[in-house]
Write an enzyme that holds these catalytic residues in place. Sequence first.
Site, PDB file in Angstrom:
ATOM      1  N   HIS A 269     -44.146 162.688  28.158  1.00 33.10           N
ATOM      2  CA  HIS A 269     -43.781 163.333  26.893  1.00 33.10           C
ATOM      3  C   HIS A 269     -42.507 164.143  27.100  1.00 33.10           C
ATOM      4  O   HIS A 269     -42.396 164.909  28.059  1.00 33.10           O
ATOM      5  CB  HIS A 269     -44.904 164.265  26.425  1.00 33.10           C
ATOM      6  N   SER A 270     -41.522 163.949  26.234  1.00 29.35           N
ATOM      7  CA  SER A 270     -40.310 164.760  26.237  1.00 29.35           C
ATOM      8  C   SER A 270     -39.636 164.709  27.620  1.00 29.35           C
ATOM      9  O   SER A 270     -39.244 163.633  28.069  1.00 29.35           O
ATOM     10  CB  SER A 270     -40.655 166.185  25.807  1.00 29.35           C
ATOM     11  N   LEU A 271     -39.512 165.841  28.322  1.00 29.58           N
ATOM     12  CA  LEU A 271     -38.931 165.830  29.663  1.00 29.58           C
ATOM     13  C   LEU A 271     -39.659 164.846  30.566  1.00 29.58           C
ATOM     14  O   LEU A 271     -39.026 164.152  31.375  1.00 29.58           O
ATOM     15  CB  LEU A 271     -38.981 167.240  30.261  1.00 29.58           C
TER      16      LEU A 271
ATOM     17  N   GLY B 228     -41.012 162.064  29.736  1.00 34.87           N
ATOM     18  CA  GLY B 228     -40.533 160.722  29.423  1.00 34.87           C
ATOM     19  C   GLY B 228     -39.172 160.452  30.038  1.00 34.87           C
ATOM     20  O   GLY B 228     -38.889 159.336  30.507  1.00 34.87           O
TER      21      GLY B 228
END
Length: 303
Positions: free
Chosen positions: A119-121, A123
């Site tokens: 998720h986010s960072l 990813g």
Amino acid sequence: MDDIAISPDLRANRSGLRETEWPLQHITLAGLSWPAESASSVSRPPIIMLHGWLDNSLTFTRIAPELAQLATLHAVDMAGHGHSGHRPPGQGYLLMDYVADVAELIEEHFGEKVDIVGHSLGGIVGALYAAAFPERVRRLVMIDSLGALSRPVSETVPQLRKSIRKRIAGSGKPAVYPDIVTAAKVREGGLSPLSHEAALTLIPRNLKQESGGYSWCTDSRLRHPSQLMMTEEQVVASLTAVQAPTLFVRAKEGLLVNRKGLESRADAMSNLKIVDVPGGHHCHLDGDTGPVADAVRNFLANE
């Protein structure tokens, strides 16, 4: 770890869930592990889950039990977050160091291939690892994430100056909150707002108890500006190098929904599937997480 608050939701759903530590050469990473629910699932590649900036492994507690139907699952606290170790004095939190941590983690503690859900960072880190080590990643999932933040080359020196000045100035005195609820209210705001319920689920793992209340146990240096950031050309090149089938879970009210220039990033990936889901940046934690869990489970279930 006894002085760090534990989420009530985590206590209520412990069925097989366990705390885990993974010693690396220069740091020990911690996290949460969910065992595979069936004997047939044990033989599948493990699922490695990587959280976003300033979050921790509790961010996956709502979707992890459903994904554990497929395989053993490990949600990792990245360096400086949750229960994991902090970088030594004089070091910062460079993006590529997170990638190196993941590479060593998988090399030392897991099998030949893994599935990565970030998720986010997380990813971003997962995609960079998949680009550098394509032989180790079977499938990649990025939740509201599609490559690293980039800066034009003209900003290289100003970015470096800003980062060094902050490193010299330091982080200041940490805040102390009288209780977890008060700390949760602080986390509800910011760049990626959370509901009160989601904040209460997430933040206990980022808190430590001390005289007078609770303070953040996350490393304050995580908020320092990066010394060097990738150019857009470098980001696109890294995404082009990803060989694993990839799922981009795009939140309809997330941080990327209106961001310009993402078409070239998506086009750079030869085996990319995009699924739109309801919710904001934390669509896997906040609100109705069913669509996210379904999309990720169906994608990872394919051989």
